[in-house]
Design a protein around this motif. Sequence first.
Motif, PDB file in Angstrom:
ATOM      1  N   PHE A   9       1.103  -1.254   0.107  1.00 18.85           N
ATOM      2  CA  PHE A   9      -0.433   0.157  -0.201  1.00 18.85           C
ATOM      3  C   PHE A   9       1.069   1.796   0.043  1.00 18.85           C
ATOM      4  CE2 PHE A   9      -3.928   2.466   2.382  1.00 18.85           C
ATOM      5  CZ  PHE A   9      -3.455   2.873   1.678  1.00 18.85           C
ATOM      6  N   LYS A  10       2.010   1.904   0.779  1.00 18.29           N
ATOM      7  CA  LYS A  10       2.801   2.033   0.792  1.00 18.29           C
ATOM      8  C   LYS A  10       3.472   2.007   2.039  1.00 18.29           C
ATOM      9  CE  LYS A  10      -0.657   6.201   0.230  1.00 18.29           C
ATOM     10  NZ  LYS A  10      -0.490   6.896  -0.712  1.00 18.29           N
ATOM     11  N   MET A  11       5.057   2.926   1.542  1.00 27.54           N
ATOM     12  CA  MET A  11       6.397   2.227   1.700  1.00 27.54           C
ATOM     13  C   MET A  11       7.306   3.401   2.009  1.00 27.54           C
ATOM     14  SD  MET A  11       7.822   0.683  -2.268  1.00 27.54           S
ATOM     15  CE  MET A  11       8.004   1.900  -3.553  1.00 27.54           C
ATOM     16  N   PHE A  12       8.643   2.866   2.403  1.00 27.87           N
ATOM     17  CA  PHE A  12       8.923   4.191   3.387  1.00 27.87           C
ATOM     18  C   PHE A  12      10.670   3.537   2.820  1.00 27.87           C
ATOM     19  CE2 PHE A  12      12.278   6.389   6.129  1.00 27.87           C
ATOM     20  CZ  PHE A  12      11.851   7.410   5.585  1.00 27.87           C
ATOM     21  N   LYS A  13      11.974   4.063   2.210  1.00 26.70           N
ATOM     22  CA  LYS A  13      12.789   3.504   1.834  1.00 26.70           C
ATOM     23  C   LYS A  13      14.170   4.049   2.721  1.00 26.70           C
ATOM     24  CE  LYS A  13      16.332   3.140  -1.730  1.00 26.70           C
ATOM     25  NZ  LYS A  13      17.402   3.470  -2.678  1.00 26.70           N
ATOM     26  N   MET A  14      15.031   3.457   3.658  1.00 28.07           N
ATOM     27  CA  MET A  14      15.532   3.891   4.722  1.00 28.07           C
ATOM     28  C   MET A  14      17.032   4.007   3.503  1.00 28.07           C
ATOM     29  SD  MET A  14      14.302   1.145   7.391  1.00 28.07           S
ATOM     30  CE  MET A  14      13.560  -0.302   7.388  1.00 28.07           C
ATOM     31  N   ARG A  15      17.991   4.600   4.840  1.00 32.96           N
ATOM     32  CA  ARG A  15      19.138   4.823   4.161  1.00 32.96           C
ATOM     33  C   ARG A  15      20.249   3.696   4.146  1.00 32.96           C
ATOM     34  NH1 ARG A  15      19.159   8.950   8.351  1.00 32.96           N
ATOM     35  NH2 ARG A  15      19.594   7.827   9.494  1.00 32.96           N
ATOM     36  N   SER A  16      19.436   3.079   4.414  1.00 31.19           N
ATOM     37  CA  SER A  16      20.011   1.480   5.028  1.00 31.19           C
ATOM     38  C   SER A  16      19.719   0.737   3.342  1.00 31.19           C
ATOM     39  CB  SER A  16      20.229  -0.033   6.069  1.00 31.19           C
ATOM     40  OG  SER A  16      18.725   0.159   5.722  1.00 31.19           O
ATOM     41  N   ILE A  19      13.632  -1.376   3.028  1.00 35.69           N
ATOM     42  CA  ILE A  19      12.411  -0.847   2.688  1.00 35.69           C
ATOM     43  C   ILE A  19      10.874  -1.088   3.793  1.00 35.69           C
ATOM     44  CG2 ILE A  19      10.715  -0.754   1.192  1.00 35.69           C
ATOM     45  CD1 ILE A  19      12.565  -0.768  -1.260  1.00 35.69           C
ATOM     46  N   ALA A  20      10.545  -0.270   3.938  1.00 36.18           N
ATOM     47  CA  ALA A  20       8.694  -0.714   5.069  1.00 36.18           C
ATOM     48  C   ALA A  20       8.423  -0.584   4.625  1.00 36.18           C
ATOM     49  CB  ALA A  20       9.276   0.390   6.523  1.00 36.18           C
ATOM     50  N   PHE A  21       7.056  -1.807   4.076  1.00 40.41           N
ATOM     51  CA  PHE A  21       6.131  -1.341   3.824  1.00 40.41           C
ATOM     52  C   PHE A  21       4.146  -1.523   4.385  1.00 40.41           C
ATOM     53  CE2 PHE A  21       7.972  -5.365   2.320  1.00 40.41           C
ATOM     54  CZ  PHE A  21       6.631  -5.918   1.934  1.00 40.41           C
ATOM     55  N   SER A  22       3.651  -0.851   4.363  1.00 42.93           N
ATOM     56  CA  SER A  22       2.370  -1.578   4.897  1.00 42.93           C
ATOM     57  C   SER A  22       1.526  -2.358   3.930  1.00 42.93           C
ATOM     58  CB  SER A  22       1.484  -0.139   5.091  1.00 42.93           C
ATOM     59  OG  SER A  22       1.469   0.001   4.256  1.00 42.93           O
TER      60      SER A  22
END
Length: 213
Positions: A9-16, A19-22
């Motif tokens: 649904f949504k995601m967030f890319k981290m500096r590492s 990727i975190a995603f719902s």
Amino acid sequence: MLPEGVEVFKMFKMRSGNIAFSNNLKCIKVCNMNGQVVKSIGQGVLKNPAGIYVDETSNIVYVADIGNYSVLMFDNCSSQIIRRIWSLGKEGSQMNGVFYVTLTSEGHLLVLECTNSRLQLFDNEGRFTKILVQAGDENGKVRNPYGVVVDEDDNIIISSNHKLQLFSSEGNFIKRIDKPEDGINNPWGLSIISYHPRRIAVTNDNTVKIFNY
């Protein structure tokens, strides 16, 4: 490739690079660039997670949970819940359609509500500060907003029904970024892709549109 049956649904890319995603499994999955799931966050707690923001300095994961009418904070190391953040700082005053979260450069939390059509500001302890942007159809207000990002100057960009708007960090309207003829109808995704020049991408129906602002 992600596991079969998982819908992002949504995601967030981290500096590492992780990727975190719902997703439709009612939790947050964190995977590496090889598609391997590193951890799950919020299983049994989250009901309908949408927007995600990972503060990698404090190791806190913020999740806008439509089903819980609130923003939930999790420890990124232990995956344990830290606190719930409620509309106007009160448990009885629910957020409605809480859709997206992000942080300012000072670590303050911005919470975007699609159904209530507003942007709220909370401090770094989760205490309500004020409503930055109100509901309305005219410029300087939002109707059914879907995305919010903060640029390097702490300006706020919000995608909402039929328009993209630029606000100051205090919620003061600066300008409309798109033009009516650009046809922004369903701007579900929003991302800054360049600071010099200032450039933002927005998903709209089955296309991606890029704007200079």
